[in-house]
Design an enzyme around this catalytic site. Structure first.
Site, PDB file in Angstrom:
ATOM      1  N   ASP A 121       0.639  -1.094  -0.028  1.00  0.00           N
ATOM      2  CA  ASP A 121       0.023  -0.049   0.154  1.00  0.00           C
ATOM      3  C   ASP A 121       0.871   1.282   0.132  1.00  0.00           C
ATOM      4  O   ASP A 121       2.122   1.209   0.399  1.00  0.00           O
ATOM      5  CB  ASP A 121      -0.890  -0.149   1.244  1.00  0.00           C
ATOM      6  CG  ASP A 121      -0.369   0.096   2.471  1.00  0.00           C
ATOM      7  OD1 ASP A 121       0.646  -0.728   2.819  1.00  0.00           O
ATOM      8  OD2 ASP A 121      -0.748   0.891   3.462  1.00  0.00           O
ATOM      9  N   GLU A 188       0.054  -1.036   5.728  1.00  0.00           N
ATOM     10  CA  GLU A 188       1.158  -0.495   6.886  1.00  0.00           C
ATOM     11  C   GLU A 188       0.983   0.749   6.833  1.00  0.00           C
ATOM     12  O   GLU A 188       1.233   1.448   8.075  1.00  0.00           O
ATOM     13  CB  GLU A 188       2.644  -0.664   5.877  1.00  0.00           C
ATOM     14  CG  GLU A 188       4.022  -0.299   6.740  1.00  0.00           C
ATOM     15  CD  GLU A 188       4.292   1.079   6.755  1.00  0.00           C
ATOM     16  OE1 GLU A 188       5.108   1.253   7.858  1.00  0.00           O
ATOM     17  OE2 GLU A 188       3.835   1.717   5.951  1.00  0.00           O
TER      18      GLU A 188
HETATM   19 ZN   LIG Z   1       6.736   2.166   3.867  1.00  0.00          ZN
END
Ligand SMILES: [Zn+2]
Length: 482
Positions: A121, A188
């Site tokens: 992501d 994340e």
């Molecule tokens: Zn990162």
């Protein structure tokens, strides 16, 4: 008598100066240079895979905001097509749909495995900065040997380098000694609970205890210590904790034509000003001390003298570190207001004023201590302090004597000429914190050099960085022996 005292004092001074000088000279040895290897040329296919990877808008917009599921699905279809040997030879498993773990069985499956992590992501493009991009943000444009686009550096370069390396090694018929897991999270940028958090739990449930875990984190810098004239590899060995607090004042509001002497806004602002007047006490943690020892001999005479004689000059040393916001953040828990809210109309005195205060907590310090510090500094019973979470906390720093650090250090020497590797406490957060309780050593490092546009405008990665990263992963995979 007086003469005797004066003589004695001068003798003490001379001895003191002699000790300081001897210690400084002893400390001023040249920093070792280890041999590096030639980095294999980067195949064109890697560049084109990197460009394609950037096209997918795998954006994490916010903790409770929806994502573009199609983009994440298409990203994994692209991986399936682009890495046929990885797809064929490794077993894979999905977690919460879009995070994925690949397992590459080693020759000795009884040995503790290695885990290579990255996240698919990316952060959104901030509306206000959209026009500052010189290329389309998801275009994956190649310009002057650099690939541009959101995620180029953070963290699709890692995803692609890891996959390319495994594909390459499979093509050569290589099988690792130990089992290797590839762990790719999909959230994340919003803390990673559904991706890496779930994956680490799965490892725990299945009693898989990795020897080494490697994730994004510190990088190579030539910019932060210009006087050294040598690159420094900042090898992350732990990361700071994270917690936000909501501070609020509730008072009777009223009409702005007849203000009372002190309003909720006044009290809150005074509290915030008081909070910012003093920083939390500093602490030189082992990784920072080790960094000073490794980097120090290349610094100026005064800096060397201060590092070599901390028993005498610690306050001076700390003052120097406090001057730079980056090194200051390595010294202590930082506290800063980030959101302010009060009022609805220009002629109404609001009854409620709130502020969000974000803290980055030094490993070893507790949230309770930070909360107590905030309350004490604001020094007003009318200010209510509440935790707003989510909290994150990493473990104690990985030792420089650990297998994980030593392996990464050795590979770093090999991929970068003249490099000085040093442990480092990550100031930001990564997915790898979830693996800390279940692994022998978690390292947060990739050997890119001073990446540009991280979370910002014109994010990009150099082709030479990709080549170095691939070689770094290759060395680690090959050296993950007994
Ligand atoms: Zn990162």
């Amino acid at each position: 008598m007086l003469k005797k005292i004066a003589l004695l004092l001068s003798a003490v001074m001379v001895i003191l100066i002699a000790i300081v000088l001897v210690k400084t000279i002893q400390f001023s040895k040249p920093i070792p240079v280890k041999e590096s290897l030639a980095i294999p040329a980067l195949p064109d296919s890697v560049v084109s895979h990197m460009q394609q990877a950037i096209h997918f808008k795998t954006v994490s917009f916010g903790s409770n905001l929806p994502i573009d599921s199609a983009a994440f699905k298409e990203f994994w279809q692209f991986v399936g097509k682009s890495y046929p040997l990885v797809t064929k030879s490794l077993t894979q498993q999905s977690f919460n749909e879009f995070s994925r773990v690949f397992k590459w069985e080693g020759k000795h499956p009884e040995l503790k495995p290695y885990v290579f992590m990255a996240h698919i992501d990316v952060v959104p493009i901030e509306k206000a900065t959209e026009k500052q991009w010189t290329v389309p943000a998801f275009g994956g444009i190649l310009k002057n040997d650099q690939i541009y686009g959101r995620g180029a550096a953070d963290d699709k370069a890692c995803v692609i380098s890891i996959l390319e390396t495994v594909e390459k090694l499979l093509k050569q018929g290589f099988q690792p000694e130990r089992t290797i897991y590839l762990s790719f999270g999909h959230d994340e940028e919003i803390g990673g609970p559904r991706g890496a958090g779930t994956i680490a739990n799965w490892f725990k449930e299945n009693k898989i205890h990795p020897e080494v875990v490697i994730d994004e984190g510190g990088m190579i810098t030539k910019e932060h210590f210009p006087e050294l004239k040598r690159p420094i590899a900042l090898i992350g060995v732990t990361e700071k904790g994270y917690m936000s607090f909501l501070v609020s004042v509730q008072l009777e509001g009223g009409h702005s034509s007849m203000p009372v002497p002190e309003t909720a806004i006044d009290i809150l602002c005074k509290g915030l000003v008081n909070l910012r007047k003093k920083q939390m006490p500093y602490k030189i943690l082992p990784p920072l001390q080790e960094m000073l020892q490794r980097v120090g001999p290349g610094l100026s005479f005064v800096q060397r003298m201060a590092i070599a004689n901390q028993w005498l000059f610690e306050p001076i040393l700390v003052k120097g570190l406090e001057k730079d916001k980056g090194t200051n953040a390595m010294l202590r828990t930082t506290i800063v207001p980030t959101i302010l809210q009060a009022g609805i109309k220009d002629n109404v005195i609001p009854g409620l004023a709130t502020a969000t205060v974000n803290t980055r907590i030094l490993p070893g310090q507790s949230i309770e201590e930070v909360e107590a510090f905030i309350k004490k500094q604001m020094n007003d019973d009318r200010i209510v302090v509440k935790r707003t979470g989510p909290a994150s906390e990493d473990g104690p720093p990985v030792s420089v004597e650990s297998v994980a650090f030593k392996k990464v250090e050795a590979a770093t020497y090999q991929v970068m000429k003249d490099v000085i590797p040093t442990p480092f406490v990550m100031i930001g957060g990564t997915d790898s914190k979830y693996f800390q309780p279940i692994a022998d050593g978690v390292i947060k490092f990739t050997p890119g050099i001073d990446p540009k546009g991280f979370h910002g405008v014109d994010e990009r990665i150099n082709k030479s960085d990709l080549a170095r990263m691939m070689f770094f992963y290759e060395l680690l995979m090959k050296h993950a022996g007994r």
